[in-house]
Design a protein around this motif. Sequence first.
Motif, PDB file in Angstrom:
ATOM      1  N   SER A 345      20.804  -4.850 -26.331  1.00 52.59           N
ATOM      2  CA  SER A 345      19.712  -3.888 -26.492  1.00 52.59           C
ATOM      3  C   SER A 345      20.192  -2.501 -26.914  1.00 52.59           C
ATOM      4  N   THR A 346      21.537  -2.332 -27.056  1.00 52.90           N
ATOM      5  CA  THR A 346      22.050  -1.002 -27.408  1.00 52.90           C
ATOM      6  C   THR A 346      23.020  -1.083 -28.588  1.00 52.90           C
ATOM      7  N   THR A 347      24.299  -1.264 -28.327  1.00 51.99           N
ATOM      8  CA  THR A 347      25.325  -1.153 -29.373  1.00 51.99           C
ATOM      9  C   THR A 347      25.174  -2.198 -30.474  1.00 51.99           C
ATOM     10  N   HIS A 348      24.626  -3.376 -30.140  1.00 49.24           N
ATOM     11  CA  HIS A 348      24.476  -4.443 -31.130  1.00 49.24           C
ATOM     12  C   HIS A 348      23.003  -4.817 -31.337  1.00 49.24           C
ATOM     13  N   SER A 349      22.117  -3.886 -31.036  1.00 48.41           N
ATOM     14  CA  SER A 349      20.682  -4.173 -31.121  1.00 48.41           C
ATOM     15  C   SER A 349      20.194  -4.317 -32.554  1.00 48.41           C
ATOM     16  N   LYS A 350      20.909  -3.750 -33.537  1.00 44.17           N
ATOM     17  CA  LYS A 350      20.468  -3.832 -34.929  1.00 44.17           C
ATOM     18  C   LYS A 350      20.830  -5.162 -35.573  1.00 44.17           C
ATOM     19  N   LEU A 351      21.637  -5.969 -34.884  1.00 41.18           N
ATOM     20  CA  LEU A 351      21.908  -7.313 -35.375  1.00 41.18           C
ATOM     21  C   LEU A 351      20.694  -8.197 -35.113  1.00 41.18           C
ATOM     22  N   THR A 352      20.523  -9.215 -35.930  1.00 44.18           N
ATOM     23  CA  THR A 352      19.454 -10.177 -35.661  1.00 44.18           C
ATOM     24  C   THR A 352      19.827 -11.012 -34.443  1.00 44.18           C
ATOM     25  N   GLU A 353      18.851 -11.691 -33.867  1.00 43.83           N
ATOM     26  CA  GLU A 353      19.121 -12.551 -32.731  1.00 43.83           C
ATOM     27  C   GLU A 353      20.130 -13.637 -33.110  1.00 43.83           C
ATOM     28  N   GLU A 354      19.994 -14.169 -34.311  1.00 39.57           N
ATOM     29  CA  GLU A 354      20.922 -15.201 -34.776  1.00 39.57           C
ATOM     30  C   GLU A 354      22.345 -14.645 -34.881  1.00 39.57           C
ATOM     31  N   GLU A 355      22.474 -13.424 -35.393  1.00 41.02           N
ATOM     32  CA  GLU A 355      23.796 -12.804 -35.522  1.00 41.02           C
ATOM     33  C   GLU A 355      24.410 -12.547 -34.153  1.00 41.02           C
ATOM     34  N   ARG A 356      23.600 -12.097 -33.199  1.00 38.90           N
ATOM     35  CA  ARG A 356      24.115 -11.867 -31.839  1.00 38.90           C
ATOM     36  C   ARG A 356      24.562 -13.169 -31.200  1.00 38.90           C
ATOM     37  N   GLN A 357      23.765 -14.203 -31.351  1.00 39.91           N
ATOM     38  CA  GLN A 357      24.128 -15.496 -30.762  1.00 39.91           C
ATOM     39  C   GLN A 357      25.438 -16.012 -31.345  1.00 39.91           C
ATOM     40  N   ALA A 358      25.650 -15.772 -32.643  1.00 42.72           N
ATOM     41  CA  ALA A 358      26.862 -16.258 -33.312  1.00 42.72           C
ATOM     42  C   ALA A 358      28.116 -15.597 -32.780  1.00 42.72           C
ATOM     43  N   THR A 359      27.973 -14.410 -32.213  1.00 41.33           N
ATOM     44  CA  THR A 359      29.134 -13.698 -31.662  1.00 41.33           C
ATOM     45  C   THR A 359      29.122 -13.679 -30.138  1.00 41.33           C
ATOM     46  N   GLY A 360      28.263 -14.491 -29.533  1.00 39.39           N
ATOM     47  CA  GLY A 360      28.261 -14.612 -28.074  1.00 39.39           C
ATOM     48  C   GLY A 360      27.584 -13.492 -27.332  1.00 39.39           C
ATOM     49  N   ILE A 361      26.771 -12.688 -28.037  1.00 38.73           N
ATOM     50  CA  ILE A 361      26.073 -11.587 -27.372  1.00 38.73           C
ATOM     51  C   ILE A 361      24.721 -12.103 -26.900  1.00 38.73           C
ATOM     52  N   THR A 362      24.715 -12.635 -25.693  1.00 36.67           N
ATOM     53  CA  THR A 362      23.510 -13.214 -25.120  1.00 36.67           C
ATOM     54  C   THR A 362      22.673 -12.133 -24.444  1.00 36.67           C
ATOM     55  N   PRO A 363      21.388 -12.424 -24.163  1.00 36.76           N
ATOM     56  CA  PRO A 363      20.527 -11.415 -23.522  1.00 36.76           C
ATOM     57  C   PRO A 363      21.045 -10.932 -22.173  1.00 36.76           C
ATOM     58  N   GLY A 364      21.815 -11.765 -21.472  1.00 38.94           N
ATOM     59  CA  GLY A 364      22.306 -11.365 -20.156  1.00 38.94           C
ATOM     60  C   GLY A 364      23.695 -10.759 -20.162  1.00 38.94           C
ATOM     61  N   LEU A 365      24.291 -10.591 -21.337  1.00 40.52           N
ATOM     62  CA  LEU A 365      25.680 -10.119 -21.408  1.00 40.52           C
ATOM     63  C   LEU A 365      25.795  -8.639 -21.029  1.00 40.52           C
ATOM     64  N   ILE A 366      26.761  -8.342 -20.179  1.00 39.83           N
ATOM     65  CA  ILE A 366      27.060  -6.976 -19.729  1.00 39.83           C
ATOM     66  C   ILE A 366      28.509  -6.658 -20.088  1.00 39.83           C
ATOM     67  N   ARG A 367      28.728  -5.465 -20.634  1.00 36.60           N
ATOM     68  CA  ARG A 367      30.090  -4.978 -20.885  1.00 36.60           C
ATOM     69  C   ARG A 367      30.406  -3.878 -19.890  1.00 36.60           C
ATOM     70  N   VAL A 368      31.490  -4.043 -19.160  1.00 35.07           N
ATOM     71  CA  VAL A 368      31.929  -3.016 -18.218  1.00 35.07           C
ATOM     72  C   VAL A 368      33.232  -2.411 -18.723  1.00 35.07           C
ATOM     73  N   SER A 369      33.199  -1.135 -18.987  1.00 34.31           N
ATOM     74  CA  SER A 369      34.428  -0.389 -19.259  1.00 34.31           C
ATOM     75  C   SER A 369      34.918   0.105 -17.910  1.00 34.31           C
ATOM     76  N   VAL A 370      35.966  -0.520 -17.422  1.00 35.07           N
ATOM     77  CA  VAL A 370      36.418  -0.272 -16.057  1.00 35.07           C
ATOM     78  C   VAL A 370      37.227   1.017 -16.018  1.00 35.07           C
ATOM     79  N   GLY A 371      36.778   1.945 -15.185  1.00 32.47           N
ATOM     80  CA  GLY A 371      37.381   3.268 -15.132  1.00 32.47           C
ATOM     81  C   GLY A 371      38.514   3.380 -14.127  1.00 32.47           C
ATOM     82  N   LEU A 372      38.781   4.613 -13.740  1.00 35.53           N
ATOM     83  CA  LEU A 372      39.926   4.907 -12.882  1.00 35.53           C
ATOM     84  C   LEU A 372      39.528   5.258 -11.456  1.00 35.53           C
TER      85      LEU A 372
END
Length: 389
Positions: A345-372
């Motif tokens: 819904s943010t960084t890859h939201s401009k991709l189509t649903e098909e394009e997101r699925q092809a790269t494994g970006i599912t609706p439930g996917l979360i990216r955590v940038s783990v801090g210090l």
Amino acid sequence: MSDNKETQAIRLQAQRSQNREHSVPLYLTSSFLFEDAEQARAVFADEEEGSIYSRYSNPNVDELLEKVCFLEKAEDGFAFSSGMAAVFASMAALLKSGDHVLSARAVFGSTHQLLTRVFSKWGITHSYADASAPETWESLIKPETKMILIETPSNPGLELIDLEFIGELKRKHDLIVVVDNCFATPILQTPIDYGTDLVVHSATKYMDGQGRVLGGIVVGRKDLIEEIRFFSRHTGPAMSPFNAWVISKSLETLSLRVEKHCENALKLAQTLENNEALEFVRYPFLPSFPQYELAKKQMKAGGGIVTFAVKGGYDAAKRFIDNLQMLSITSNLGDTRSIVTHPASTTHSKLTEEERQATGITPGLIRVSVGLENVADIIEDITQALAKV
């Protein structure tokens, strides 16, 4: 002087002025003076070294580039106003109408937009190759293919590309290889060791490491950097002296920060692996990671990014994010502060649903940038939020 990365990131500095400063000063100037008309002519004619204009070069930018070239084992480099300016210039300066780019399918959303909506207008075509099917890559190379473009690990799915394999393709077909090394940083891997021609960084991320300034860097073969430098001097995407000063100072702690990012990320991934609210957890140095052996082969540690999929899709992912109490909700990464992003819904939201699925970006996917932060606090915030999903 030592050839150690940690030492040189601290000790490589611009030449001191007559004031004998310990910390390099800011060179906030748009242009530089000449002693006389003859010196001006000689510098413009490249017969004498010297700064002309900060869009071309600046002592702060030069210092930063010297450090990154050392860290990445590169011959030369150019610094940009942002990471995407660096990605754009690394292609625009070297490609012409009729050329073809072989790109990994899993690339950052804006890189995808460059390939599909910008370079396509100039008659530059591309094909996408899947990291999971390396046996198909060579069949996608055409007579007009000039460049291979990859991210490893990829954003956000953490797919890895075998750099040794890419180096073999490059030599066999005489191609230019460009590697986005933002997630790994030169502390964890140096793609030039495998034959990579150009290494690209969003210095906004781990190189700054504190969410303060934007910047991009391309380093690599001197002959290619000369073309990129010519293109960039006349199109103007140069890094500002202030941002270069900030990032150069940040490199002094890059090794320490990356080590702690990796330590915290591994502990988080290990803790979450059996969480019942999740479909899966991905981290390159987890034995369950599909490319674990490749990660161990070409990376010194797993990096600072952990991804996982929340059961229940977007609605569940949204509830998880809204229940966080400490972690930041933003699209940046590589910060001292832990960050959560919902790519679909943010960084890859401009991709189509098909394009997101092809790269494994599912609706439930979360990216955590783990801090210090203390890792127990990071784990506590994420697990309590998952418990409320």
